[in-house]
Each structure stands twice: as structure tokens, then as C-alpha cells.
Write an enzyme that holds these catalytic residues in place. Sequence first.
Site, PDB file in Angstrom:
ATOM      1  N   ASP A 139      72.941  82.222  -6.828  1.00  0.00           N
ATOM      2  CA  ASP A 139      72.349  83.063  -7.735  1.00  0.00           C
ATOM      3  C   ASP A 139      72.499  83.142  -9.237  1.00  0.00           C
ATOM      4  OD1 ASP A 139      70.783  85.140  -8.781  1.00  0.00           O
ATOM      5  OD2 ASP A 139      71.585  86.588  -7.636  1.00  0.00           O
TER       6      ASP A 139
ATOM      7  N   HIS B 252      72.405  91.562  -9.203  1.00  0.00           N
ATOM      8  CA  HIS B 252      72.929  90.094  -9.207  1.00  0.00           C
ATOM      9  C   HIS B 252      74.244  90.040  -9.618  1.00  0.00           C
ATOM     10  CE1 HIS B 252      68.648  88.796  -8.662  1.00  0.00           C
ATOM     11  NE2 HIS B 252      68.524  89.919  -9.329  1.00  0.00           N
TER      12      HIS B 252
END
Length: 529
Positions: A172, A344
Amino acid sequence: MTVLEHRGRLLIIDCGVLFPEEHHPGIDLILPDFDYLEGRLDDVDAVVLTHGHEDHIGALPYLLKRKPDIPLIGSQLTLALVEAKLKEHRITPYTLGVREGQREQAGVFDLEFVAVNHSIPDALAVCVRTAAGTLLHTGDFKMDQLPLDRRLTDLRAFARLGEEGVDLFLTDSTNAEVPGFTTPEREIAPAIDKVFRHTTGRIIVACFSSHVHRVQQVLDAAHKAGRRVALVGRSMVRNMTIAAELGYLHVPAGVLIDIKKVGSLRDDQLVLVCTGSQGEPMAALSRMANRDHRIEVGPGDTVLLASSLIPGNENAVYRVINGLMRLGADVVHKGNAKVHVSGHASAGELLYCYNIVRPRNVMPVHGEWRHLVANGRLAEATGVPAERVLLCQDGTVVDLVDGVASIVGEVPCGYVYVDGSALGGETSDELLRDRRILRDEGFVTAIVVVDTSTGEVVSEPEITSRGVAEDQEVFDRVRPQVERAVVEAMAKGTTDTYALQQVVRRTLGSWVGTKLRRRPMIIPVVIDA
């Protein structure tokens, strides 16, 4: 959406949507391009879903309309959200629920699932083992050490897989430019509690309809403050009902009420939770700001935007904030209070993962190009050779052979637009360009009646405009030029009305561009009398 191929079989990881930006006028959703899968849907062994956010599951109805029996593999909450979405499309999927630590065989693909922490419960990373090599896909994740649901990213599993050998690590990239570690979710609770303590009127909280953790914090704060909570919007009610039924959302007794009963409560007893934190025009909060909702916002109300700005949505969000403040509401957002943290991993967390996994090859995923570049540089800083860091665009083909990953080509890949009932080819980039011109520049129409047998213009050209600031009289100066250009073209033997229309377009467009410094859409009409 990522497609893996091995021995002629396919595995899809996630199948999400993009949301339209300002340069996509009239578009509802943007889908992945399924053309590569056309004619090969029978080769798909499964779709693996890492979590239940729209950018990872939103395109499933459009894929399953082509082949409804493709197996879907995911966690309990993810599949529950998917099934509710597909029910609206009258699709009953074939699903396989999995948990962290579980291994499943999907055709030629050996799958192992790893717990990861994200802004929605039950997120999973997936390890894919094949005879060609081992791939680890993180999905969206972070390394919150104090998660609200006490479900940590399983770094021990990451380390174990690293010892086994990870040939390709897909990570990610969304927060790769952000230094350090992402703030734990628990640290924003005091800021939310403070808003609840000091607000004497209604509180309206806007967040994503799938943000279970944030809604949990709102429910807890409301319970402490003696307030009742009503959920606003179909998707919010649906998702939170599912989360509560499955035990992912814990609702204090007596706190949740139906939206129909809010009229019986005083303002200082009420909290509304709605969608619209990204300025989406049809979401509840935007409609409130535009006075187009049954909830009327006014002085004494406090609006809490419990989200980060997604790049590209800034103007829409600020427009909503200004609209709410113009109505007299106070607006609390990440810019003036610590009311949201990212879901994130930041740069420090990514470095940590690279050091424990020690992958042979890295392919940054998720995010804009700058995020992929930043993530790739982090991988290089931990010792991954630069030639083993693959920066890929949509459609890029990567081969993994003998532990070495390399870019070997591309497949045709574009965007598929959902525009009302139209899907795909009916809404093209050319159509969007025309819409942008109409929106930004307006249009000018020129109607010319000619007699091609005599080569004469029967009547003076009629020129009208819409969306152009100048008065209609300004076009009196160009009418003779248009008429002269058409007559000259007919004198040279041009009698086809389409060709004459192009003459009108060039003449009028050139004049408007030079004299008015505008580039509106020119719509010429030539009628042969």
C-alpha cells in the site's frame, strides 16, 4: 483490481471503483476495464477481497453481471457488505468466508490470509503461492498498535512469510510520502469527546458509510454525553446494521434511534451521523449545505467532518464547509482539530515491513504516481535493488520467473464510465471532453440555409450562443465572414452539407478564438434548401 495468471488460470484481487472528479462531468462511477477478461471469465478461479471499502468491492456488480458464479473469497464483514450491495443488483454470489491464518486452495493458487489493521474491521492481506513463486499483497493497511478492535496487523506472519521467501511484495503506497508512523485511532477520541462536551446544539458527524471504527467512537462519545444517535442515509444505515449484527459495532443500549423520531428530541440531545465527508454532491451533508435535505442546518449546529481530504476532492469539501458555515453552523474538521487519522501505513511502517519481509521484488500499489515513487524509494532504502522495484501503470504486465519480476508489456486498459443507465462505450473520453467544453466555455450555434444548385446563401446566417458572456449582437460582425466562406466553398464545388458545416465551424471558431479569446463548442447547421 489486480489480475494474476498462472498455468492459464486467473485470480483477481479486489474489484473496486474510482469516484468521479471535476473533469468527469455527469459520471457516477468509474470502473476497471474488464476487456482483458472478456472471453476468459471461465478461467477465473476466484476474486479475493482484502476489505469492504468501495474502492475495493464497488465494481463487483458489474463484473458478476457478466458471470455471476465467480467465487468471492473474503472475511465475514467484507462478504456481508458485498452481499448487501449485490442484493440491490439482484445477484446472489457464491462466497467463501475466510479468517486470518486460514489457507485455501483456489484452483492453481494456494492462498493464505493475514490479519491487517485498516480503517474498516476484518481487513486481510493475502499471500499467493504458486509453482512460479510467492506473492504477498498487503491490501490497504497500517500498523496501529492500539486499534479499537484490538486486531493488530500480524507482523509475525509477515516475518514468517519473509523467512519462507516472498518473491513479489505488493504494498500500500497511499501514505508513502508521510514520514513516521500513522497516529493510532485511540488518540482522536479526546478531540471527539471535546466536541461533544462543549456543543450545546445538534451535532452532525460526516464520515464514510463503511467507517465502523469512527461510528463506534461517535456512539461512545454520545453515550458519555447523554445524547441519542440517528443514522442518516441508506448506505450508512445498511452498513452499520450489518456491522452491529455481526458484532463489529457495539451499540450502547438506548443510544441509537430511528431518524423518524429525531423531532421528539431537543437539539442538545441529538447526534446525526451521515455521509458526505468528501463533498459528494448527492450525499446527505452536501444536500444539507444546499438546503436540499429534510435536516435543516442552522445556527447552534456543529458539523464534525471525521475524515481526511482525498486528493482531488478539496474544492468540493471546502464548498460544503462554506455552505454550512454560511447557514450558521460551526464546522470542525481535520484542518482545525484532531478528528481523523489515516487508515494507511506511513513511511516508517512501510520501512518496518520491508525489513521484516525482505522481498526479492517490490511492486508498490494503491495511490497516485508520486506515492508509488515514494514507496519504491523506501524499498530501495532497505536494500531492494532498484531494478527489482517495479513502478506500474494500469495495464502493465509483470512476469515473475525464477524469482525475478520484470515488466514485459501492457494490455489495453482504460476507464469504463457509469453514466446513469449508460455503461462503457456509450460514455467515451470524447463525450467527457465535450461536456467539459460545454461547462467551461459554452456553445455557439450557426444555422446557414443554402441553395447548392445556385451556390447562394438563401438567408443571413443565424448565430446564437449559450454560456458565452458577450451579447448576441457581437456576432453581427462575423456573419458576413461566415456567409462569404460558405459561398466561396460552394464556388469551388463543395456541395456536401457536412463539408460546408466544417467550413462554418472553422470560420466561426477562428473568429471567436481571436476576437473573444474563448473556445466554445461550435455547432454548425447547414440546410440545403
